[in-house]
Design an enzyme around this catalytic site. Structure first.
Site, PDB file in Angstrom:
ATOM      1  N   ASP A   1       0.445  34.093 -21.662  1.00 24.17           N
ATOM      2  CA  ASP A   1       1.208  32.839 -21.656  1.00 24.17           C
ATOM      3  C   ASP A   1       1.556  32.552 -23.110  1.00 24.17           C
ATOM      4  O   ASP A   1       0.710  32.142 -23.897  1.00 24.17           O
ATOM      5  CB  ASP A   1       0.349  31.731 -21.053  1.00 24.17           C
ATOM      6  CG  ASP A   1       1.010  30.355 -21.116  1.00 24.17           C
ATOM      7  OD1 ASP A   1       1.915  30.153 -21.956  1.00 24.17           O
ATOM      8  OD2 ASP A   1       0.595  29.468 -20.354  1.00 24.17           O
TER       9      ASP A   1
ATOM     10  N   HIS B   1      -4.660  27.193 -20.558  1.00 24.71           N
ATOM     11  CA  HIS B   1      -3.978  25.973 -20.138  1.00 24.71           C
ATOM     12  C   HIS B   1      -4.355  25.579 -18.711  1.00 24.71           C
ATOM     13  O   HIS B   1      -4.673  26.431 -17.870  1.00 24.71           O
ATOM     14  CB  HIS B   1      -2.460  26.187 -20.234  1.00 24.71           C
ATOM     15  CG  HIS B   1      -1.660  24.942 -20.065  1.00 24.71           C
ATOM     16  ND1 HIS B   1      -1.153  24.542 -18.845  1.00 24.71           N
ATOM     17  CD2 HIS B   1      -1.267  23.995 -20.957  1.00 24.71           C
ATOM     18  CE1 HIS B   1      -0.481  23.419 -18.989  1.00 24.71           C
ATOM     19  NE2 HIS B   1      -0.538  23.062 -20.258  1.00 24.71           N
TER      20      HIS B   1
ATOM     21  N   HIS C   1       3.669  28.697 -26.646  1.00 29.15           N
ATOM     22  CA  HIS C   1       3.680  28.141 -28.001  1.00 29.15           C
ATOM     23  C   HIS C   1       3.889  29.209 -29.074  1.00 29.15           C
ATOM     24  O   HIS C   1       3.823  28.908 -30.265  1.00 29.15           O
ATOM     25  CB  HIS C   1       2.386  27.378 -28.260  1.00 29.15           C
ATOM     26  CG  HIS C   1       2.235  26.159 -27.408  1.00 29.15           C
ATOM     27  ND1 HIS C   1       2.697  24.916 -27.789  1.00 29.15           N
ATOM     28  CD2 HIS C   1       1.699  25.994 -26.170  1.00 29.15           C
ATOM     29  CE1 HIS C   1       2.443  24.042 -26.828  1.00 29.15           C
ATOM     30  NE2 HIS C   1       1.834  24.670 -25.839  1.00 29.15           N
TER      31      HIS C   1
ATOM     32  N   SER D   1      -2.611  25.945 -27.178  1.00 29.68           N
ATOM     33  CA  SER D   1      -1.858  24.714 -27.408  1.00 29.68           C
ATOM     34  C   SER D   1      -2.649  23.606 -28.068  1.00 29.68           C
ATOM     35  O   SER D   1      -2.073  22.749 -28.746  1.00 29.68           O
ATOM     36  CB  SER D   1      -1.282  24.198 -26.082  1.00 29.68           C
ATOM     37  OG  SER D   1      -2.334  23.905 -25.163  1.00 29.68           O
TER      38      SER D   1
ATOM     39  N   LYS E   1       9.560  24.407 -26.041  1.00 31.57           N
ATOM     40  CA  LYS E   1       8.933  24.388 -27.368  1.00 31.57           C
ATOM     41  C   LYS E   1       9.967  24.831 -28.398  1.00 31.57           C
ATOM     42  O   LYS E   1      10.844  24.067 -28.759  1.00 31.57           O
ATOM     43  CB  LYS E   1       7.697  25.281 -27.388  1.00 31.57           C
ATOM     44  CG  LYS E   1       6.465  24.638 -26.763  1.00 31.57           C
ATOM     45  CD  LYS E   1       6.493  24.622 -25.272  1.00 31.57           C
ATOM     46  CE  LYS E   1       5.237  24.053 -24.652  1.00 31.57           C
ATOM     47  NZ  LYS E   1       5.315  24.041 -23.173  1.00 31.57           N
TER      48      LYS E   1
ATOM     49  N   GLU F   1      -3.564  33.356 -23.833  1.00 34.08           N
ATOM     50  CA  GLU F   1      -2.365  32.733 -24.385  1.00 34.08           C
ATOM     51  C   GLU F   1      -2.018  33.370 -25.727  1.00 34.08           C
ATOM     52  O   GLU F   1      -2.896  33.854 -26.448  1.00 34.08           O
ATOM     53  CB  GLU F   1      -2.580  31.223 -24.567  1.00 34.08           C
ATOM     54  CG  GLU F   1      -2.870  30.504 -23.255  1.00 34.08           C
ATOM     55  CD  GLU F   1      -2.925  28.990 -23.407  1.00 34.08           C
ATOM     56  OE1 GLU F   1      -2.231  28.454 -24.301  1.00 34.08           O
ATOM     57  OE2 GLU F   1      -3.655  28.350 -22.633  1.00 34.08           O
TER      58      GLU F   1
ATOM     59  N   ASN G   1       6.624  19.447 -29.568  1.00 37.02           N
ATOM     60  CA  ASN G   1       6.586  20.909 -29.597  1.00 37.02           C
ATOM     61  C   ASN G   1       7.945  21.511 -29.966  1.00 37.02           C
ATOM     62  O   ASN G   1       8.160  22.711 -29.790  1.00 37.02           O
ATOM     63  CB  ASN G   1       6.151  21.449 -28.235  1.00 37.02           C
ATOM     64  CG  ASN G   1       4.740  21.039 -27.875  1.00 37.02           C
ATOM     65  OD1 ASN G   1       3.881  20.917 -28.740  1.00 37.02           O
ATOM     66  ND2 ASN G   1       4.493  20.802 -26.599  1.00 37.02           N
TER      67      ASN G   1
END
Length: 380
Positions: free
Chosen positions: A193, A120, A196, A168, A226, A164, A34
């Site tokens: 969130d 997640h 990423h 991910s 990340k 998110e 990542n």
């Protein structure tokens, strides 16, 4: 024997090609990390870590509320608040811990938690153990979110919606504007969130891409493992929310603080991310090229415009065989299997980085085509 269930469980995992093992990194070209901007080995970050260790030592010696809070931590939190536009920020050792802290501290039995179906594990698990009532809406489906809120919201004191910025495993993104509008219409907080997306999307965070501000997102979480290339996480929110977490969040109160040397290193990473904008530009070029070449070679990827480019294989054993083949050719492309992803959707989670070259992408494409041709019945 008392531990027979362990042997049985491991045998079942192995039989289903789902046994997880650790592999020591060996210098292969990494298409599974990542480290999206290629900062993990940046000389200035290494120097910052060394400088921080020389000044503060390599450990913190206690929690943030005892001996672990330094000028380095305070400066980093202020910088993160400026970046996100929120009043305050709070550091955590991991995104998992940050998500657990938020949901467990902010919600009680009179509250409603509404989560995207593919959130997640740290978010879903926090919801399971939270006293709040948890509902899940269909992935990236704001209409189903609206239906869920319309049905349940009025029965609870507070409501928190969680999604998110970049998912991910699929690499796709929600329409945050639509989700924000539903939260506003139903008097609900919104937690994003952005582990990423931070530092990648629009060279900032996912909120900027959607022209959203801190006023639209009550709670923002992102990680440093990340794009920033280091480790740890943070939460940005209003000053009252951050003060509340400091006083009532057990993961924050009872954890040893992030080392100050790491805070110094993260601060430098944020500076580099803002200065070396070519990294995001190069990454986007690699993403576009990889997607184009996969299309031309009849390799069907999942729809994603991010550094995460999943290739669904389906069968877990086949995914592992392809991953091992690529490893034998010097390419690290990990297979992701259930329960991380739904059964029948085992995949190669291909991740691109600004540290890659076009030559690296061409090599991946060639070896990937060989692997898929050898294991017919996959996606290609």
């Amino acid at each position: 024997m008392a531990f027979e269930f362990i042997t049985h469980a491991l045998h079942q995992q192995k039989s289903a090609s789902l046994l997880r093992t650790r592999v020591i990194s060996n210098g292969a070209i990494n298409f599974s990390a990542n480290d999206y901007l290629g900062l993990a080995t940046h000389p200035e970050l290494i120097a910052a870590w060394q400088r921080g260790a020389a000044e503060y030592g390599v450990g913190s010696g206690g929690s943030f509320l005892v001996t672990g809070y330094t000028h380095a931590h305070a400066a980093l939190e202020d910088k993160l608040a400026d970046i996100t536009g929120h009043e305050s920020s709070l550091l955590f050792n991991s995104g998992y811990s940050a998500n657990q802290a938020l949901i467990k501290a902010l919600l009680d039995q009179n509250d409603l938690l509404v989560q995207d179906k593919l959130n997640h594990a740290s978010l879903i698990e926090a919801g399971v153990y939270s006293p709040a009532t948890m509902k899940r809406f269909k992935h990236n489906d704001s209409d189903h979110l609206a239906q869920t809120l319309s049905r349940y919201r009025d029965n609870y004191t507070n409501s928190l919606v969680v999604t998110e910025g970049v998912f991910s495993m699929d690499g796709d993104q929600p329409n945050l504007v639509d989700i924000h509008q539903q939260c506003k219409a139903h008097d609900s907080w919104l937690l994003v969130d952005d582990a990423h997306g931070f530092g990648i999307v629009s060279q900032g965070q996912s909120l900027k891409k959607h022209n959203l501000s801190a006023n639209d997102i009550a709670l923002y979480m992102a990680t440093f493992g990340k794009a920033a290339g280091v480790s740890g996480a943070f939460v940005s929110a209003s000053k009252d929310v951050i003060d509340y977490l400091i006083n009532f969040s057990k993961p924050y109160i009872y954890s040893t603080a992030m080392p100050a040397a790491m805070a110094v290193c993260i601060d430098k990473a944020l500076t580099i991310m803002a200065k070396e904008t070519w990294r995001v530009e190069h990454l986007n070029q690699l993403i576009a090229y990889f997607k184009q070449q996969c299309f031309l070679q009849n390799i069907t990827l999942m729809p994603s415009d991010t550094a995460i480019q999943p290739l669904i294989i389906g069968d877990a054993d086949k995914a592992m065989k392809i991953s091992r083949y690529l490893a034998s050719k010097g390419l690290l492309v990990k297979a992701i299997r259930p329960p991380t992803v739904p059964r029948g959707t085992s995949r190669l989670r291909i991740t691109l980085s600004a540290s890659h070259s076009m030559k690296d992408i061409d090599l991946l494409l060639a070896r990937l085509k060989d692997a898929l041709d050898t294991n017919r019945g996959g996606t290609a």
